[in-house]
Design an enzyme around this catalytic site. Structure first.
Site, PDB file in Angstrom:
ATOM      1  N   ALA A 178     -38.262 -21.846  27.623  1.00 32.30           N
ATOM      2  CA  ALA A 178     -38.111 -23.249  27.241  1.00 32.30           C
ATOM      3  C   ALA A 178     -38.441 -23.479  25.767  1.00 32.30           C
ATOM      4  O   ALA A 178     -39.316 -22.820  25.196  1.00 32.30           O
ATOM      5  CB  ALA A 178     -39.021 -24.118  28.108  1.00 32.30           C
ATOM      6  N   LEU A 225     -40.221 -25.672  33.258  1.00 32.45           N
ATOM      7  CA  LEU A 225     -38.881 -25.743  33.842  1.00 32.45           C
ATOM      8  C   LEU A 225     -38.386 -27.191  33.868  1.00 32.45           C
ATOM      9  O   LEU A 225     -39.172 -28.130  33.666  1.00 32.45           O
ATOM     10  CB  LEU A 225     -38.916 -25.178  35.258  1.00 32.45           C
ATOM     11  CG  LEU A 225     -39.262 -23.690  35.387  1.00 32.45           C
ATOM     12  CD1 LEU A 225     -39.534 -23.331  36.844  1.00 32.45           C
ATOM     13  CD2 LEU A 225     -38.137 -22.839  34.818  1.00 32.45           C
ATOM     14  N   LYS A 234     -45.219 -32.017  32.029  1.00 30.44           N
ATOM     15  CA  LYS A 234     -45.031 -33.344  32.570  1.00 30.44           C
ATOM     16  C   LYS A 234     -43.550 -33.695  32.601  1.00 30.44           C
ATOM     17  O   LYS A 234     -42.790 -33.120  31.796  1.00 30.44           O
ATOM     18  CB  LYS A 234     -45.802 -34.361  31.731  1.00 30.44           C
ATOM     19  CG  LYS A 234     -45.371 -34.204  30.323  1.00 30.44           C
ATOM     20  CD  LYS A 234     -45.965 -35.055  29.331  1.00 30.44           C
ATOM     21  CE  LYS A 234     -45.189 -34.911  28.071  1.00 30.44           C
ATOM     22  NZ  LYS A 234     -44.288 -33.781  27.967  1.00 30.44           N
ATOM     23  N   ARG A 274     -33.743 -17.470  33.821  1.00 34.30           N
ATOM     24  CA  ARG A 274     -32.595 -17.239  34.697  1.00 34.30           C
ATOM     25  C   ARG A 274     -31.671 -16.176  34.113  1.00 34.30           C
ATOM     26  O   ARG A 274     -31.082 -15.378  34.838  1.00 34.30           O
ATOM     27  CB  ARG A 274     -31.825 -18.548  34.917  1.00 34.30           C
ATOM     28  CG  ARG A 274     -32.547 -19.559  35.798  1.00 34.30           C
ATOM     29  CD  ARG A 274     -31.717 -20.827  35.894  1.00 34.30           C
ATOM     30  NE  ARG A 274     -31.502 -21.443  34.583  1.00 34.30           N
ATOM     31  CZ  ARG A 274     -30.613 -22.389  34.336  1.00 34.30           C
ATOM     32  NH1 ARG A 274     -29.824 -22.832  35.304  1.00 34.30           N
ATOM     33  NH2 ARG A 274     -30.499 -22.913  33.124  1.00 34.30           N
ATOM     34  N   TYR A 287     -38.705 -15.385  38.164  1.00 34.65           N
ATOM     35  CA  TYR A 287     -39.949 -16.161  38.168  1.00 34.65           C
ATOM     36  C   TYR A 287     -40.926 -15.607  39.200  1.00 34.65           C
ATOM     37  O   TYR A 287     -42.133 -15.487  38.939  1.00 34.65           O
ATOM     38  CB  TYR A 287     -39.661 -17.637  38.501  1.00 34.65           C
ATOM     39  CG  TYR A 287     -38.684 -18.337  37.587  1.00 34.65           C
ATOM     40  CD1 TYR A 287     -38.588 -18.014  36.238  1.00 34.65           C
ATOM     41  CD2 TYR A 287     -37.870 -19.346  38.078  1.00 34.65           C
ATOM     42  CE1 TYR A 287     -37.691 -18.665  35.402  1.00 34.65           C
ATOM     43  CE2 TYR A 287     -36.959 -20.009  37.256  1.00 34.65           C
ATOM     44  CZ  TYR A 287     -36.872 -19.661  35.928  1.00 34.65           C
ATOM     45  OH  TYR A 287     -35.989 -20.307  35.111  1.00 34.65           O
ATOM     46  N   ILE A 304     -40.011 -25.942  24.541  1.00 31.77           N
ATOM     47  CA  ILE A 304     -41.331 -26.558  24.362  1.00 31.77           C
ATOM     48  C   ILE A 304     -42.466 -25.536  24.393  1.00 31.77           C
ATOM     49  O   ILE A 304     -43.554 -25.779  23.861  1.00 31.77           O
ATOM     50  CB  ILE A 304     -41.572 -27.649  25.442  1.00 31.77           C
ATOM     51  CG1 ILE A 304     -42.846 -28.459  25.145  1.00 31.77           C
ATOM     52  CG2 ILE A 304     -41.655 -27.022  26.831  1.00 31.77           C
ATOM     53  CD1 ILE A 304     -42.816 -29.228  23.843  1.00 31.77           C
ATOM     54  N   ALA A 305     -42.232 -24.358  24.991  1.00 31.69           N
ATOM     55  CA  ALA A 305     -43.318 -23.400  25.201  1.00 31.69           C
ATOM     56  C   ALA A 305     -43.997 -22.924  23.920  1.00 31.69           C
ATOM     57  O   ALA A 305     -45.229 -22.778  23.902  1.00 31.69           O
ATOM     58  CB  ALA A 305     -42.828 -22.216  26.024  1.00 31.69           C
TER      59      ALA A 305
END
Length: 418
Positions: free
Chosen positions: A35, A97, A120, A60, A81, A37-38
């Site tokens: 992601a 996710l 969130k 994926r 995962y 944001i990670a």
């Protein structure tokens, strides 16, 4: 010039944190999903934490996971995962996710015995949040840790802001959050209903949470919710304007837009208190016999979502004196006082707690997450009730807007424990 240098240095260190020597047995994190944001939420903050190593990632697309790991210095790549959850070397998982997968994979991770840092919103709706945060795996003599990543609540600026707010005396509050119109493409996951998309799910997770903390309670009713649908899927809101009623009659408003014009940039919270009687010491004057002092306080917090970059907390007090007990509205004297507060570290907020001025919200959050896992004292936290209340307020807004709640996952835990 000094302040400009401090601003530049602080922001450089936010994105280039110093490397900390790691402890002998650090907590090893797995990341579910490659992601965007990670890096901001975990990978960069982990660099300066001596007790955290980001060990493994899965996506994926295995090729995407490999490229992601190479780019961000993650040693291992898993094929799926579940492989991360089955790895005995992994202590914790971070789940960034799509929203619609949070519930399932958080439960799967808890079942596998992993502590969970969950992006969130925590779930797709309040029903999922209730099941998730009431899992028996979160109680007992050795409970696992589950934290919704409401990161801004961990920054010292939020603590300094709340020190100026009296929840029981709040008359009204408004929280806003904008994203510039160029940030997300029309087919972004935020506009996909089946994945838990919508502005309320994304931006509203911040603003609803902020209002609940300011009022010290979940809203009793959503009185109005105006939305504009996304072009990709009409079931997903692109923007929202919401008004809530809180216990005691307080009114809370929130606005958000995933395609905001450039003149709407700063995420702000404005809080207005009810007029209350205060002492002369609180007003900075001497008490006078037969008179009482009335204070009306307004608190404005600018850039509350990412205060490490830059923020300000304005406290504006208006005072009036009147004859004691006189409710006619007649006043004898009026004056005001205003101050601006900034707190980039807890030391600046007058609190004895670890932290550096260049730590972003996510680094402060990681500090407390590790403390919780290690069984140490935790000074700031977002508990399950907070996360459930946020989802209740988002659900209220969707209902008021006559939009469907985000769909409940078909994943069925094997029992109450997972």
């Amino acid at each position: 010039m000094t302040s400009l240098f401090g601003l530049a240095r602080r922001n450089w260190l936010i994105f280039n944190p110093p490397e900390a020597p790691k402890s002998a047995a650090p907590l090893r994190f797995g990341v579910l999903g490659a992601a965007d944001i990670a890096p901001q939420a975990l990978i960069l903050p982990a660099r300066s934490h001596p007790d955290v190593v980001v060990q493994i990632v899965a996506a994926r697309d295995p090729n995407k996971a490999k490229a992601y790991a190479q780019k961000h210095g993650i040693p291992d790549v898993a094929n799926a995962y579940q492989d991360i959850l089955d790895d005995p070397k992994i202590d914790c998982v971070y789940i960034p996710l799509p929203n619609g997968l949070h519930y399932e994979w958080a439960l799967r991770a808890l079942k596998a015995g992993k502590h969970v840092l969950l992006e969130k919103p925590s779930a797709n709706n309040a029903t999922e949040a209730e099941i998730l945060f009431k899992s028996s795996l979160l109680s007992g003599p050795s409970p696992l840790v589950l934290l919704e990543a409401a990161h801004y609540l961990f920054h010292p600026a939020w603590t300094a802001f709340m020190a100026q707010v009296i929840p029981d005396e709040v008359a009204s509050a408004k929280a806003v959050l904008w994203v510039p119109r160029w940030k997300f493409n029309a087919d972004n996951i935020r506009y996909k209903y089946d994945l838990g998309g919508g502005a309320l799910m994304d931006l509203g997770a911040y603003t609803a949470s902020a209002l609940a903390h300011v009022f010290g309670a979940v809203a009793e009713e959503c009185e109005e919710c105006i939305t504009q649908s996304a072009a990709y899927d009409s079931r997903c809101d692109r923007l929202f304007k919401v008004r809530y009623r809180f216990p005691g009659g307080g009114r809370g408003e929130m606005e958000g837009d995933l395609k905001a014009p450039l003149d709407r940039l700063s995420p702000d919270i404005h809080v207005t208190h009810k007029p209350i009687v205060v002492s002369g010491a609180e007003a900075g004057v001497k008490d006078s016999a037969g008179e009482e002092i009335i204070r009306t306080r307004v608190v404005k917090f600018s850039t509350y979502v990412q205060p490490a970059i830059m923020h300000s907390i304005q406290v504006i007090d208006e005072f009036k004196t009147r004859k004691a007990g006189d409710l006619s509205g007649k006043t004898k004297k009026e004056w005001g006082h205003a101050e601006t507060i900034k707190a980039y570290s807890f030391r600046e907020a007058g609190i004895d707690q670890p932290g550096e001025s260049h730590w972003p919200t996510y680094r402060y959050q990681l500090e407390q997450f590790v403390n919780k896992v290690r069984g140490r004292e935790v000074r700031q936290w977002v508990d399950g009730a907070d996360s459930i209340n946020t989802m209740k307020m988002i659900d209220m807004a969707y209902t008021a807007a006559k939009l469907p709640l985000r769909p409940t996952s078909e994943y069925k835990p094997a029992d109450n424990g997972a």
